[in-house]
Scaffold this motif. Sequence first.
Motif, PDB file in Angstrom:
ATOM      1  N   ASN A 197       0.838  -1.192   0.000  1.00  0.00           N
ATOM      2  CA  ASN A 197       0.000   0.000   0.000  1.00  0.00           C
ATOM      3  C   ASN A 197       0.878   1.249   0.000  1.00  0.00           C
ATOM      4  O   ASN A 197       2.116   1.171  -0.075  1.00  0.00           O
ATOM      5  N   SER A 198       0.262   2.396   0.107  1.00  0.00           N
ATOM      6  CA  SER A 198       0.995   3.661   0.033  1.00  0.00           C
ATOM      7  C   SER A 198       1.911   3.855   1.225  1.00  0.00           C
ATOM      8  O   SER A 198       2.821   4.684   1.181  1.00  0.00           O
ATOM      9  N   ARG A 199       1.718   3.063   2.291  1.00  0.00           N
ATOM     10  CA  ARG A 199       2.598   3.176   3.464  1.00  0.00           C
ATOM     11  C   ARG A 199       3.711   2.118   3.397  1.00  0.00           C
ATOM     12  O   ARG A 199       4.369   1.851   4.398  1.00  0.00           O
ATOM     13  N   ASP A 218      -4.640   0.955  -9.778  1.00  0.00           N
ATOM     14  CA  ASP A 218      -5.815   1.465  -9.078  1.00  0.00           C
ATOM     15  C   ASP A 218      -6.618   0.256  -8.582  1.00  0.00           C
ATOM     16  O   ASP A 218      -7.012  -0.609  -9.370  1.00  0.00           O
ATOM     17  N   ASN A 232      -4.361  10.245  -8.011  1.00  0.00           N
ATOM     18  CA  ASN A 232      -4.872   9.143  -7.175  1.00  0.00           C
ATOM     19  C   ASN A 232      -3.767   8.140  -6.810  1.00  0.00           C
ATOM     20  O   ASN A 232      -4.041   7.028  -6.385  1.00  0.00           O
ATOM     21  N   LYS A 233      -2.522   8.548  -6.993  1.00  0.00           N
ATOM     22  CA  LYS A 233      -1.428   7.616  -6.732  1.00  0.00           C
ATOM     23  C   LYS A 233      -1.363   7.218  -5.268  1.00  0.00           C
ATOM     24  O   LYS A 233      -0.961   6.101  -4.920  1.00  0.00           O
ATOM     25  N   ALA A 234      -1.797   8.141  -4.375  1.00  0.00           N
ATOM     26  CA  ALA A 234      -1.713   7.852  -2.935  1.00  0.00           C
ATOM     27  C   ALA A 234      -2.626   6.697  -2.544  1.00  0.00           C
ATOM     28  O   ALA A 234      -2.355   5.990  -1.583  1.00  0.00           O
ATOM     29  N   SER A 235      -3.706   6.477  -3.260  1.00  0.00           N
ATOM     30  CA  SER A 235      -4.624   5.385  -2.927  1.00  0.00           C
ATOM     31  C   SER A 235      -4.367   4.137  -3.767  1.00  0.00           C
ATOM     32  O   SER A 235      -5.086   3.161  -3.647  1.00  0.00           O
TER      33      SER A 235
END
Length: 796
Positions: A114-116, A172, A183-186
């Motif tokens: 994920n983004s983290r 996505d 929307n790259k963060a999600s």
Amino acid sequence: MTLSKRALFLIFPVVLLGYLLAALSVYIAQERSIHALEKAKLSQRLEHAAAVFQNEIQRSKGFLNALLNGNVLRQFIAETDERYRATALGVRLQESIKSLSDDPIAYLSFAVLNSRTEPEYYFENSWDPFAAIDEPQRDLARKLIASKRLSDLTYLEPTGDRPRIVYSVFVDPVTFGRPMPSNKASALLMQIAVLPDRFLAMQAALKKEYGADIVLQPWPLAVTDRLSASAPLGTELYATIVVPDAYFGAEALHRKVLLACGALAMSLISIFLIVLLIRRSITGPIAGLDADVTAVMNGVRDDIRDMDGAGEIGRLTHNIRELHRQSAHSLRLARQNSWTDTLTGINNRGRFNTLAAGIVERAIASGEKCSLLFIDIDNFKFVNDKYGHDVGDDLLRTLAVRIGKTVETITARRQLEPAILARLSGDEFAVLVRSNPGEGAIREISKAVLALFDGGFEVSGKRYPVTASIGVAICPDDATNVAELISNADAAMYQAKSGGKNHSSRFSRALHDKRTRLRQIQEELRGLDPDEQFRLVYMPIVNMRGQVTGCEALLRWHSPVLGQVTPDEFVPIAESSGLFTKIDWWVIDKAMSDCRQLKAIFGDDTVLAINISSAELHSRALGDHLSNCAARHQLEPRSIDIELTETFAVKISDQLRQNIDELRHKGFRLSIDDFGAGYTSVQQIIDYAADTIKLDRALVSNLTASHSLSVLKALIALCHAKDKAVIGEGVDTPEKLAMLTAAGCDRFQGYLISKPLSLDDLAIWALTRTVQHVKERRIDERSGSGRQSSTSEARW
């Protein structure tokens, strides 16, 4: 004059002459043409390696695209039930990833982050069952998340033995397509990594041949006269190799000949001058220093004499003296560390053996005694696996401290010599105490150590479900050397384990005799001739009408050294030591050779039952050996019943299943023996492809004693429903026979019918039964049907 100046004035003219001759030889040779040819060859091989690398890149892209276009990954991402996703969908995704590679053992990893940079899913096709995404790949993910790129191809070269090509794509999770930059963060980061085995092999081959490694860099190699090459691997990634100049020194034979001639000429001109001057100015002082060093090494001197002079020889002498002092200090430290267990800080096995040997020798010489406590932690592996190795290490460290304090308190209070505590290996500890039996010290120490585990062992405020088993051996009563003392204490420890754990046990003569007999059995099995010491007896199997339908071959062993040895004794030893193949092969051949006599006694439909060791079921040669023996003795495979113990079904492998199917395909009968003696479920056993189920004698006795006719009926009915015949073993009373008959059992075997007999005795037994049956029929004819039932029971 310093050593550098001496070397300059004495050696320089000779070296210069040699270099001039070598340079002249190299100049004469056609160096440029060889250089160009070698450079073209190197470029071609490097381009081949680059093509292989690019193929690996395309393979990784293809793997990821295949996963993105499939439904399994979409279902995994879309699933909200974490448990279902982690189990069912995770397994399906793992199988999909494995199916992408042609090589089932090739390294391949797939990660969803994920983004983290937290892994939503990670799978690695490797031998490590606990594999997780490593830090270099996490760093790559962080850089990609922080950048504006939506896809990336990187070649990771971590400080390990697994460089890999990592292809990364942001997806996505809703549309499963490329996300918008906003929307790259999600978005989810998909990473697939492959190991470029062929490229690495080519890289190693080039390094071995040229003595230079391939260097990967973001720019091509600049044009140079040196032997080098460069090839593109991908966008902003080039492979370059620069071969050392010394490579050409071993290539051309004619250059070597010229160089050798030059070196020979140089040697003839300068050898006299070099030997004379070096002996006088260099080797003489060094020889004196060498004599001092040799004297120190041989123990003649304690230190090296200091040599006067400010030159290199003087400084070298001073440095060697200092090095000697530092080495002696380091040796003392290394010796101390080599005696200490790195985890617990107590003595290790080597130090324990040294100290214990001295104590044992002194005890024997003085007529006193010493005792060894061998302590093993029960269920330690469970704690290590469940709570982690850090907890296991803390437990061992804490245990070492507590055992040490406990033993020290008891020995100090009893005014005994300090005990020796050591960690032998893993979760095994040893305590050697200088104490005589009867004083109570060993018993007190054992109880105190076991008391440490009451209610579990506490570490950092948390209790863990471990106990201890302690074996005690006394010198010189039980052993006269350290190795034998440890071995006997270890045997006593296993005796304590078998007694329920968290106990202590003293080594006894009975335990020694048992170990000795097991060892003797194993030694006799290794060298015996089966034809001389083995024999077969046969136990009849009858149907409900009392007719003999088959005989079971049973092995008997009479050793000239050990006497009569029961199968319960030697079969487990033969199986564990890998000696049962010889026994099984002999039993199969001997039983089939007797089968024709059995058929002559009881009829052509008589079936021969042969027990096969569970260990032999994994061998592919079993089916061929059975077929060859049956053909050699002119027997139909349907006349042979292969009896397999119930325990084989607890964990059946694909190879084992294939071997069993092959036996059935060849026409052999299969029976599951000793049913009810193990832990396999009823349904699991009945589902296996077998013709017959043999009820274990213990199961028959229990059901008969408890009058559980309904249970026995249900069990036999279940077997009949699966088209399997049922044989009741251990029929030694009329009550058991009556109950099995009432339950619908098909055939019977036991001492009520007949004990195991040799072929000759079996023929007499059969003849006696025939005569008895004739008399019974005549009695039936005289007395009528009212007498028939009683005579039918009498035939048993």
